[in-house]
Design a protein around this motif. Structure first.
Motif, PDB file in Angstrom:
ATOM      1  N   ASN A 205       0.822  -1.216   0.034  1.00 41.88           N
ATOM      2  CA  ASN A 205      -0.265   0.055   0.025  1.00 41.88           C
ATOM      3  C   ASN A 205       0.912   1.201   0.041  1.00 41.88           C
ATOM      4  OD1 ASN A 205       0.566   0.873   2.680  1.00 41.88           O
ATOM      5  ND2 ASN A 205      -0.739  -0.889   3.462  1.00 41.88           N
ATOM      6  N   PRO A 206       0.284   2.324  -0.375  1.00 42.79           N
ATOM      7  CA  PRO A 206       1.364   3.718  -0.477  1.00 42.79           C
ATOM      8  C   PRO A 206       1.853   3.983   0.944  1.00 42.79           C
ATOM      9  CG  PRO A 206      -0.811   3.940  -1.613  1.00 42.79           C
ATOM     10  CD  PRO A 206      -1.017   2.636  -0.959  1.00 42.79           C
ATOM     11  N   ALA A 207       1.305   3.662   1.975  1.00 39.22           N
ATOM     12  CA  ALA A 207       1.971   4.300   3.171  1.00 39.22           C
ATOM     13  C   ALA A 207       3.243   3.169   3.499  1.00 39.22           C
ATOM     14  CB  ALA A 207       0.875   4.030   4.347  1.00 39.22           C
ATOM     15  N   LYS A 208       2.889   1.891   3.277  1.00 35.49           N
ATOM     16  CA  LYS A 208       4.278   1.132   3.541  1.00 35.49           C
ATOM     17  C   LYS A 208       5.456   1.409   2.666  1.00 35.49           C
ATOM     18  CE  LYS A 208       1.501  -3.072   4.852  1.00 35.49           C
ATOM     19  NZ  LYS A 208       1.270  -4.456   4.489  1.00 35.49           N
ATOM     20  N   LEU A 209       5.116   1.598   1.271  1.00 35.45           N
ATOM     21  CA  LEU A 209       6.132   1.845   0.303  1.00 35.45           C
ATOM     22  C   LEU A 209       6.772   3.009   0.466  1.00 35.45           C
ATOM     23  CD1 LEU A 209       5.049  -0.287  -2.558  1.00 35.45           C
ATOM     24  CD2 LEU A 209       6.289  -1.094  -0.473  1.00 35.45           C
ATOM     25  N   ALA A 210       6.073   4.082   0.980  1.00 36.29           N
ATOM     26  CA  ALA A 210       6.583   5.541   1.244  1.00 36.29           C
ATOM     27  C   ALA A 210       7.546   5.523   2.099  1.00 36.29           C
ATOM     28  CB  ALA A 210       5.358   6.476   1.734  1.00 36.29           C
ATOM     29  N   ASN A 211       8.032   4.460   3.034  1.00 42.55           N
ATOM     30  CA  ASN A 211       9.075   4.324   4.021  1.00 42.55           C
ATOM     31  C   ASN A 211      10.392   4.285   3.056  1.00 42.55           C
ATOM     32  OD1 ASN A 211       7.605   4.907   6.386  1.00 42.55           O
ATOM     33  ND2 ASN A 211       6.806   2.879   6.014  1.00 42.55           N
ATOM     34  N   PHE A 212      10.363   3.900   1.875  1.00 41.51           N
ATOM     35  CA  PHE A 212      11.852   3.677   1.044  1.00 41.51           C
ATOM     36  C   PHE A 212      11.572   4.684  -0.072  1.00 41.51           C
ATOM     37  CE2 PHE A 212       9.827  -0.328   2.976  1.00 41.51           C
ATOM     38  CZ  PHE A 212      10.849  -0.566   3.798  1.00 41.51           C
ATOM     39  N   LEU A 213      11.976   6.022   0.389  1.00 40.10           N
ATOM     40  CA  LEU A 213      12.111   6.853  -0.926  1.00 40.10           C
ATOM     41  C   LEU A 213      13.364   6.831  -1.834  1.00 40.10           C
ATOM     42  CD1 LEU A 213      10.935   9.996   1.257  1.00 40.10           C
ATOM     43  CD2 LEU A 213       9.744   8.524  -0.256  1.00 40.10           C
ATOM     44  N   GLU A 214      14.626   6.107  -0.886  1.00 39.37           N
ATOM     45  CA  GLU A 214      15.473   5.653  -1.949  1.00 39.37           C
ATOM     46  C   GLU A 214      15.362   4.682  -2.832  1.00 39.37           C
ATOM     47  OE1 GLU A 214      15.174   3.058   1.271  1.00 39.37           O
ATOM     48  OE2 GLU A 214      15.416   5.366   1.225  1.00 39.37           O
ATOM     49  N   VAL A 215      14.175   4.030  -3.078  1.00 39.56           N
ATOM     50  CA  VAL A 215      14.100   3.089  -4.114  1.00 39.56           C
ATOM     51  C   VAL A 215      13.406   3.917  -5.137  1.00 39.56           C
ATOM     52  CG1 VAL A 215      12.620   1.118  -4.682  1.00 39.56           C
ATOM     53  CG2 VAL A 215      13.933   1.238  -2.663  1.00 39.56           C
ATOM     54  N   ASP A 216      13.730   3.799  -6.371  1.00 34.34           N
ATOM     55  CA  ASP A 216      13.230   4.456  -7.558  1.00 34.34           C
ATOM     56  C   ASP A 216      12.058   3.533  -8.214  1.00 34.34           C
ATOM     57  OD1 ASP A 216      15.239   6.464  -7.571  1.00 34.34           O
ATOM     58  OD2 ASP A 216      16.682   4.981  -8.779  1.00 34.34           O
ATOM     59  N   ILE A 217      12.068   2.172  -8.279  1.00 34.07           N
ATOM     60  CA  ILE A 217      11.017   1.537  -8.749  1.00 34.07           C
ATOM     61  C   ILE A 217      10.933   0.218  -7.847  1.00 34.07           C
ATOM     62  CG2 ILE A 217      12.117   0.132 -10.476  1.00 34.07           C
ATOM     63  CD1 ILE A 217       9.722   0.846 -12.251  1.00 34.07           C
ATOM     64  N   PHE A 218       9.615  -0.353  -8.094  1.00 32.70           N
ATOM     65  CA  PHE A 218       9.475  -1.681  -7.097  1.00 32.70           C
ATOM     66  C   PHE A 218       8.812  -2.548  -8.263  1.00 32.70           C
ATOM     67  CE2 PHE A 218       8.581   1.514  -3.930  1.00 32.70           C
ATOM     68  CZ  PHE A 218       9.261   1.012  -2.613  1.00 32.70           C
ATOM     69  N   VAL A 219       9.244  -3.991  -8.021  1.00 31.01           N
ATOM     70  CA  VAL A 219       8.804  -5.192  -8.781  1.00 31.01           C
ATOM     71  C   VAL A 219       7.931  -5.899  -7.926  1.00 31.01           C
ATOM     72  CG1 VAL A 219      11.263  -6.095  -8.632  1.00 31.01           C
ATOM     73  CG2 VAL A 219       9.690  -7.050 -10.493  1.00 31.01           C
ATOM     74  N   LEU A 220       6.995  -6.331  -8.216  1.00 31.23           N
ATOM     75  CA  LEU A 220       6.223  -7.070  -7.336  1.00 31.23           C
ATOM     76  C   LEU A 220       6.181  -8.652  -8.020  1.00 31.23           C
ATOM     77  CD1 LEU A 220       3.898  -7.434  -5.002  1.00 31.23           C
ATOM     78  CD2 LEU A 220       2.342  -6.784  -6.808  1.00 31.23           C
ATOM     79  N   VAL A 221       6.597  -9.618  -6.849  1.00 29.96           N
ATOM     80  CA  VAL A 221       6.432 -10.998  -7.058  1.00 29.96           C
ATOM     81  C   VAL A 221       5.237 -11.364  -6.488  1.00 29.96           C
ATOM     82  CG1 VAL A 221       7.520 -13.126  -6.879  1.00 29.96           C
ATOM     83  CG2 VAL A 221       9.006 -11.098  -7.458  1.00 29.96           C
ATOM     84  N   ALA A 222       4.235 -11.738  -7.207  1.00 31.82           N
ATOM     85  CA  ALA A 222       2.745 -12.332  -6.694  1.00 31.82           C
ATOM     86  C   ALA A 222       2.305 -13.104  -7.721  1.00 31.82           C
ATOM     87  CB  ALA A 222       2.018 -11.007  -6.628  1.00 31.82           C
ATOM     88  N   CYS A 223       1.122 -13.608  -7.424  1.00 33.64           N
ATOM     89  CA  CYS A 223       0.434 -14.549  -8.745  1.00 33.64           C
ATOM     90  C   CYS A 223      -0.001 -13.839  -9.662  1.00 33.64           C
ATOM     91  CB  CYS A 223      -0.790 -15.211  -7.789  1.00 33.64           C
ATOM     92  SG  CYS A 223      -2.043 -14.008  -7.175  1.00 33.64           S
ATOM     93  N   PRO A 224      -0.420 -14.644 -10.724  1.00 35.70           N
ATOM     94  CA  PRO A 224      -0.860 -13.629 -11.869  1.00 35.70           C
ATOM     95  C   PRO A 224      -1.944 -12.841 -11.481  1.00 35.70           C
ATOM     96  CG  PRO A 224      -0.510 -15.921 -12.549  1.00 35.70           C
ATOM     97  CD  PRO A 224      -0.316 -15.684 -11.043  1.00 35.70           C
ATOM     98  N   GLN A 225      -2.768 -13.093 -10.727  1.00 37.59           N
ATOM     99  CA  GLN A 225      -4.035 -12.096 -10.740  1.00 37.59           C
ATOM    100  C   GLN A 225      -3.651 -10.889 -10.104  1.00 37.59           C
ATOM    101  OE1 GLN A 225      -7.624 -13.869  -9.675  1.00 37.59           O
ATOM    102  NE2 GLN A 225      -7.603 -15.765 -11.199  1.00 37.59           N
ATOM    103  N   ASN A 226      -2.652 -10.816  -9.273  1.00 36.16           N
ATOM    104  CA  ASN A 226      -2.301  -9.671  -8.214  1.00 36.16           C
ATOM    105  C   ASN A 226      -1.138  -9.162  -8.909  1.00 36.16           C
ATOM    106  OD1 ASN A 226      -4.664  -9.864  -6.406  1.00 36.16           O
ATOM    107  ND2 ASN A 226      -3.374 -11.996  -5.824  1.00 36.16           N
ATOM    108  N   SER A 227      -0.637  -9.349 -10.005  1.00 38.88           N
ATOM    109  CA  SER A 227       0.796  -8.902 -10.499  1.00 38.88           C
ATOM    110  C   SER A 227       0.352  -7.424 -11.132  1.00 38.88           C
ATOM    111  CB  SER A 227       1.419  -9.766 -11.414  1.00 38.88           C
ATOM    112  OG  SER A 227       1.970 -10.880 -10.756  1.00 38.88           O
ATOM    113  N   LEU A 228      -0.669  -7.233 -11.729  1.00 40.58           N
ATOM    114  CA  LEU A 228      -1.201  -6.119 -12.502  1.00 40.58           C
ATOM    115  C   LEU A 228      -1.630  -5.215 -11.293  1.00 40.58           C
ATOM    116  CD1 LEU A 228      -2.393  -7.417 -15.770  1.00 40.58           C
ATOM    117  CD2 LEU A 228      -0.245  -6.218 -15.540  1.00 40.58           C
ATOM    118  N   LEU A 229      -0.590  -4.411 -10.640  1.00 41.01           N
ATOM    119  CA  LEU A 229      -1.161  -3.503  -9.627  1.00 41.01           C
ATOM    120  C   LEU A 229      -0.999  -2.137 -10.335  1.00 41.01           C
ATOM    121  CD1 LEU A 229      -2.034  -3.329  -6.610  1.00 41.01           C
ATOM    122  CD2 LEU A 229       0.561  -2.964  -5.983  1.00 41.01           C
TER     123      LEU A 229
END
Length: 371
Positions: A205-229
């Protein structure tokens, strides 16, 4: 409830989908209205909660539509290789005998609009889609602008090419092959000259990932139905493993096909492509970013060889002389982590309650205000 039907290797899984009611007569009428040509080649897919009614629906439509194809739900990976002409994906299996394969067929989906339908349309983006919603008893042609959606995903690929620090989000611990794809992504990013951090955050969720501002982009490893976030509300974009491969693997080119199952990228899978040999930096072909307009180099380099020095990489962890390895990445993230209050039981002296500060944060009563 809903299930992506991804195979799980470690734990035995029993799928109980439930049986939601389906108006067979109304669904049959909607199918006839959408496909007036009785020779149409149509593949019928359904949500798992309506799979129990597909046999009765087939009895109604098979005499009128000889080229209709009904899929069946397959839990797990059946043993042996996939026979020619058989499509086995998303927990569904069906046989396509059309000369041009699946792209010569239309797809009729029985179920409500959701992640499953979106994943089907993105993967089989050359097939026209229509659907029947049992809740409203209405059939319609799906008008999702797949081209616009793919353009959005290609924009994220360009962002991934510009990124220097990538966060790998572990969104599943049960789908088979997730450890292998994590190792594959780490190696891909290391060869591409990018730093990577692996983060287990559960549901992003946005609140969790906002703690890592030094990261330029994230890649999500999930099942096929939840990959297209949809990452429009996030501070940093989120891509899929397939999009990261397009950005970092020069041997993989965009062909129009889209993959949402990360297992297709692993060695031995249908879409696996080996990384090309490393290219010296002096011979690398420069590239221009389509977002920033700056020059960048898109090439693979040899993985760096780390020479560990015992005096700098090993430290005493406790009084038992246990050794631990000091990782710069781990030390950096540890300094950024909030671990809560330390109780320090028995170490804090007991004192009587005293009156604290009074007022508001910008003007406490005991503060001297400058004139």
């Amino acid at each position: 409830g809903p299930a992506c039907l991804s195979p799980c290797r470690k734990l035995p899984v029993l799928h109980i989908f439930g049986q939601q009611p389906l108006a067979i007569g109304r669904c049959t009428e909607a199918f006839r209205e959408l496909y007036p040509d009785r020779q149409s080649r149509v593949v019928v897919l359904s949500d798992v909660v309506y799979a129990h009614a597909m046999g009765e629906l087939e009895q109604q439509l098979r005499p009128e539509y000889p080229n209709i194809i009904f899929s069946r739900v397959v839990c797990g990976d059946p043993p042996g290789p996939t026979p020619p002409g058989v499509v086995r994906q998303f927990g569904r299996q069906f046989l396509v005998e059309a000369p041009g394969g699946l792209q010569d067929c239309a797809i009729f989906y029985v179920g409500a609009e959701g992640l499953a339908l979106t994943s089907f349309m993105m993967t089989w983006n050359r097939c026209p889609f229509s659907s029947f919603d049992p809740a409203t008893s209405c059939g319609r042609r799906e008008t999702l602008n797949v081209n616009r959606a793919l353009m959005r995903r290609l924009y994220l690929v360009e962002r991934a090419r510009d990124a220097r620090v990538v966060g790998i989000l572990v969104g599943t611990l049960g789908v088979a092959g997730y450890l292998a794809v994590l190792q594959h992504l780490r190696e891909l990013l290391r060869r591409a000259g990018k730093r990577s951090y692996t983060l287990a955050v559960g549901k992003p969720n946005p609140a969790k990932l906002a703690n890592f501002l030094e990261v330029d982009i994230f890649v999500l490893v999930a099942c096929p139905q939840n990959s297209l976030l949809d990452s429009s509300n996030f501070y940093r974009p989120i891509v899929t493993p397939y999009e990261l491969e397009i950005a970092c693997n020069p041997a993989r080119e965009w062909t129009g096909n889209y993959l949402t199952d990360f297992r297709d990228l692993l060695p031995g899978a249908c879409a696996h492509i080996e990384l090309p040999p490393a290219v010296p930096a002096a011979e690398a072909v420069p590239d221009i970013s389509l977002i920033t307009g700056e020059m960048r180099t898109v090439h693979l380099c040899d993985p760096p060889v780390y020479q560990l020095s015992p005096s700098t990489t090993l430290a005493c962890r406790d009084q038992t002389r246990a050794l631990m390895e000091i990782s710069p990445a781990a030390s950096f993230l540890e300094s950024r982590s909030w671990r809560g209050l330390e109780q320090q039981l028995g170490q804090t002296p007991i004192s009587k309650a005293v009156q604290g500060r009074r007022g508001i944060a910008i003007a406490y009563e005991d503060e001297v205000r400058e004139q």
